[in-house]
Design a protein around this motif. Sequence first.
Motif, PDB file in Angstrom:
ATOM      1  N   ARG A  32       0.839  -1.198   0.000  1.00 15.79           N
ATOM      2  CA  ARG A  32       0.000   0.000   0.000  1.00 15.79           C
ATOM      3  C   ARG A  32       0.873   1.247   0.000  1.00 15.79           C
ATOM      4  O   ARG A  32       1.890   1.308   0.672  1.00 15.79           O
ATOM      5  CB  ARG A  32      -0.915   0.014   1.210  1.00 15.79           C
ATOM      6  CG  ARG A  32      -1.907  -1.131   1.167  1.00 15.79           C
ATOM      7  CD  ARG A  32      -2.836  -1.065   2.333  1.00 15.79           C
ATOM      8  NE  ARG A  32      -3.729  -2.206   2.262  1.00 15.79           N
ATOM      9  CZ  ARG A  32      -5.034  -2.107   2.313  1.00 15.79           C
ATOM     10  NH1 ARG A  32      -5.594  -0.937   2.458  1.00 15.79           N
ATOM     11  NH2 ARG A  32      -5.790  -3.179   2.245  1.00 15.79           N
ATOM     12  N   THR A  33       0.434   2.220  -0.741  1.00 18.11           N
ATOM     13  CA  THR A  33       1.131   3.494  -0.776  1.00 18.11           C
ATOM     14  C   THR A  33       0.797   4.258   0.503  1.00 18.11           C
ATOM     15  O   THR A  33      -0.390   4.412   0.825  1.00 18.11           O
ATOM     16  CB  THR A  33       0.692   4.316  -2.002  1.00 18.11           C
ATOM     17  OG1 THR A  33       0.880   3.521  -3.164  1.00 18.11           O
ATOM     18  CG2 THR A  33       1.473   5.603  -2.110  1.00 18.11           C
ATOM     19  N   PRO A  34       1.800   4.729   1.234  1.00 24.18           N
ATOM     20  CA  PRO A  34       1.493   5.455   2.478  1.00 24.18           C
ATOM     21  C   PRO A  34       0.798   6.780   2.179  1.00 24.18           C
ATOM     22  O   PRO A  34       0.996   7.378   1.121  1.00 24.18           O
ATOM     23  CB  PRO A  34       2.871   5.693   3.113  1.00 24.18           C
ATOM     24  CG  PRO A  34       3.834   5.551   1.997  1.00 24.18           C
ATOM     25  CD  PRO A  34       3.217   4.637   0.985  1.00 24.18           C
ATOM     26  N   LYS A  35      -0.031   7.209   3.122  1.00 20.50           N
ATOM     27  CA  LYS A  35      -0.713   8.485   2.955  1.00 20.50           C
ATOM     28  C   LYS A  35       0.309   9.607   2.960  1.00 20.50           C
ATOM     29  O   LYS A  35       1.254   9.596   3.745  1.00 20.50           O
ATOM     30  CB  LYS A  35      -1.713   8.723   4.085  1.00 20.50           C
ATOM     31  CG  LYS A  35      -2.984   7.947   3.938  1.00 20.50           C
ATOM     32  CD  LYS A  35      -3.991   8.410   4.957  1.00 20.50           C
ATOM     33  CE  LYS A  35      -5.333   7.757   4.713  1.00 20.50           C
ATOM     34  NZ  LYS A  35      -6.328   8.208   5.689  1.00 20.50           N
ATOM     35  N   GLN A  36       0.104  10.544   2.079  1.00 19.73           N
ATOM     36  CA  GLN A  36       1.007  11.678   1.982  1.00 19.73           C
ATOM     37  C   GLN A  36       0.515  12.773   2.923  1.00 19.73           C
ATOM     38  O   GLN A  36      -0.644  13.181   2.856  1.00 19.73           O
ATOM     39  CB  GLN A  36       1.050  12.196   0.546  1.00 19.73           C
ATOM     40  CG  GLN A  36       2.012  13.327   0.342  1.00 19.73           C
ATOM     41  CD  GLN A  36       1.989  13.815  -1.103  1.00 19.73           C
ATOM     42  OE1 GLN A  36       1.103  13.495  -1.862  1.00 19.73           O
ATOM     43  NE2 GLN A  36       2.973  14.600  -1.456  1.00 19.73           N
ATOM     44  N   THR A  37       1.385  13.219   3.808  1.00 21.49           N
ATOM     45  CA  THR A  37       1.008  14.305   4.706  1.00 21.49           C
ATOM     46  C   THR A  37       1.495  15.617   4.111  1.00 21.49           C
ATOM     47  O   THR A  37       2.637  15.728   3.656  1.00 21.49           O
ATOM     48  CB  THR A  37       1.618  14.114   6.104  1.00 21.49           C
ATOM     49  OG1 THR A  37       3.026  13.993   5.982  1.00 21.49           O
ATOM     50  CG2 THR A  37       1.070  12.861   6.776  1.00 21.49           C
TER      51      THR A  37
END
Length: 63
Positions: A32-37
């Motif tokens: 999964r692609t990590p959420k971009q902050t």
Amino acid sequence: MATSSITHNFVISNPNSVKLFIAAIDEADLDRTPKQTLPGRQLTNPQEILSLMSKRKKQTLKY
């Protein structure tokens, strides 16, 4: 993976193919692609919003 994105039915009769298919789905679930902050914050105070917008209006008038 969202279930709504699966639009076709699959029929897999070979037991080895079933294992490979399940392994591929499991691997895709782990990758999964990590959420971009993003830097910043949400303004909720009306006075703060007006202050920010007045600064923006002043900056656009300079050009």
